[in-house]
Design an enzyme around this catalytic site. Structure first.
Site, short mmCIF file in Angstrom:
data_model
loop_
_atom_site.label_atom_id
_atom_site.label_comp_id
_atom_site.label_asym_id
_atom_site.label_seq_id
_atom_site.Cartn_x
_atom_site.Cartn_y
_atom_site.Cartn_z
N ARG A 181 0.84 -1.21 0.00
CA ARG A 181 0.00 0.00 0.00
C ARG A 181 0.87 1.25 0.00
O ARG A 181 0.47 2.30 -0.51
CB ARG A 181 -0.94 0.01 1.21
CG ARG A 181 -1.76 1.29 1.35
CD ARG A 181 -2.94 1.12 2.29
NE ARG A 181 -2.56 0.58 3.58
CZ ARG A 181 -2.01 1.28 4.59
NH1 ARG A 181 -1.75 2.57 4.42
NH2 ARG A 181 -1.72 0.71 5.73
N TYR A 197 -16.45 15.35 -17.63
CA TYR A 197 -16.87 13.96 -17.61
C TYR A 197 -17.93 13.77 -16.52
O TYR A 197 -17.78 14.28 -15.40
CB TYR A 197 -15.65 13.06 -17.34
CG TYR A 197 -15.98 11.66 -16.94
CD1 TYR A 197 -16.80 10.85 -17.73
CD2 TYR A 197 -15.50 11.13 -15.75
CE1 TYR A 197 -17.10 9.56 -17.36
CE2 TYR A 197 -15.79 9.83 -15.36
CZ TYR A 197 -16.60 9.05 -16.18
OH TYR A 197 -16.91 7.77 -15.79
N ASP A 240 -6.95 18.03 -16.19
CA ASP A 240 -7.17 16.66 -16.64
C ASP A 240 -6.64 16.56 -18.08
O ASP A 240 -7.18 17.18 -18.99
CB ASP A 240 -8.65 16.30 -16.59
CG ASP A 240 -8.92 14.82 -16.88
OD1 ASP A 240 -8.22 14.26 -17.74
OD2 ASP A 240 -9.84 14.25 -16.26
N LYS A 247 -7.32 4.95 -20.06
CA LYS A 247 -7.55 5.36 -21.44
C LYS A 247 -6.27 5.25 -22.27
O LYS A 247 -5.75 4.18 -22.46
CB LYS A 247 -8.14 6.77 -21.45
CG LYS A 247 -9.32 6.96 -20.46
CD LYS A 247 -10.44 5.95 -20.64
CE LYS A 247 -11.73 6.31 -19.91
NZ LYS A 247 -11.65 6.35 -18.44
#
Length: 385
Positions: free
Chosen positions: A54, A106, A178, A203
């Site tokens: 982690r 988005y 972004d 993406k």
């Protein structure tokens, strides 16, 4: 380690700017997948540099190194999804802080803002950030950040990043960009003055429609330190195997982005001339209102476009008839995908806001893949009828 070298972005996609960390002695060309949760300590008070996955993992660190180098940042953090990255980014702020965000975002980001950020007492103002005066007019005494997508999803509006950065610097606030649609291959917001860059690594960075990931990149030590604390505390880090998939995908980023763009330009010009298409939204068309801005701040236009057809019936006909292009809700992969924003990416956005942005029953969005461009055009032609 030796000093970073000046390299082409094609080489950085594969090797980064420096030698990879020596964590493996086998000579493996493909970086190993360290599929482990914990690491043994040599003795009390001694560490290998790794304690718990982690906190740190060699495969994730290698992925982060490549992304940071591509974006010209000092640090990149890999998350389990793009939304996990954005959520963590918003944890930088406290109750009653005010954020100005692009109005054409988005839908998942809007859902986060409306149902989580506002619940956490963040104040949100939506603005058309493609108009710099709209940014200025929304700044308040408690404004702490400007959050933009450029180009936007799905209407392909472009924000002048350098102008937004200048406004942010003058007011002492953060600029968060972004960069999912264009990637660092075509656009580098940090070099234009942004403080944080966001990616849905799912993406184009991954590029194969086979994993989910997100990134935050910064060029500031103080922001890096805060984000590292948050990812450690909230536990949203990317898994070792998914990190490896990103490493594999990014090796071909430069090649893919060129082909995505080549195909998108051809399709945009085809759609412009089709009798059933009312409007095409693609930043690579010279008639796009921000064409000159994009030429100034980027080196290309990417593979995303939207278009408006003459009726809802035509839109649904296209979605039913496409064969090579697949009707699916994602983007940035090798396969071409067509999306119906009103029912998919923006289904959770209130109708009034959707209509205001032009997201209606006639709007379709295409993530143009890397197939043969003439075959893609033929598929659209038969689907439009």
């Amino acid at each position: 380690m030796r000093a970073k070298r000046n390299q082409s972005i094609e080489t950085i996609c594969i090797h980064g700017k420096d030698l990879r960390r020596a964590v493996d002695n086998t000579g493996a060309v493909s970086f190993p997948i360290y599929q482990t949760a914990a690491y043994a300590h040599p003795a009390v008070g001694e560490s290998t540099g790794y304690d718990y996955s982690r906190l740190q993992n060699p495969t994730r660190e290698e992925t982060e190194r490549i992304v940071a180098d591509l974006e010209e940042g000092i640090d990149a953090l890999a998350f389990s999804s793009g939304m996990a990255a954005i959520t963590t980014c918003f944890e930088l702020f406290k109750p009653n802080d005010h954020l100005i965000v692009t109005d054409d975002l988005y839908g998942g980001t809007i859902r986060l803002l409306e149902h989580v950020s506002k619940k956490n007492a963040l104040e949100i103002s939506y603005a058309d950030t493609s108009q710099s005066d709209h940014i200025i007019s929304n700044i308040k005494d408690n404004t702490v950040a400007i959050y933009i997508e450029t180009p936007t999803n799905p209407m392909m509006k472009v924000t002048d990043i350098a102008k937004a950065a200048k406004i942010a610097r003058e007011k002492g606030i953060l600029l968060i960009v972004d960069n999912t649609f264009l990637t660092p291959y075509f656009q580098k917001p940090l070099l234009l003055g942004a403080d944080i860059v966001v990616h849905s690594g799912t993406k184009y960075l991954c590029g194969h429609n086979d994993t989910i990931a997100g990134f935050l990149v910064t060029n500031q030590d103080v922001i890096s330190e805060k984000l590292r604390f948050l990812i450690k505390t909230t536990g949203g880090g990317l898994s070792p195997f998914d990190s490896w998939l990103l490493l594999r995908g990014m090796k071909t980023l430069a090649l893919r982005m060129e082909k995505h763009q080549q195909n998108a330009i051809s399709i945009a010009h085809f759609l412009k001339e089709h009798k059933k298409v009312a409007q095409v939204y693609y930043i690579g068309l010279s008639e796009h209102p921000s064409y000159e801005i994009q030429n100034r701040q980027g080196s290309g236009y990417g593979g995303m476009l939207s278009f408006r057809v003459n009726s809802e019936k035509t839109a649904k006909q296209v979605l039913q008839r496409v064969r090579l292009i697949q009707f699916a809700e994602s983007l940035g992969g090798t396969e071409s995908l067509i999306t119906y924003p009103i029912y998919q990416t923006h289904a959770d956005v209130v109708e009034e806001k959707r209509k205001e942005q032009g997201i209606d029953e006639c709007l379709l969005r295409i993530s143009v893949g890397i197939e043969n461009e003439m075959e893609l055009i033929a598929d659209l032609n038969q689907a439009l009828g």
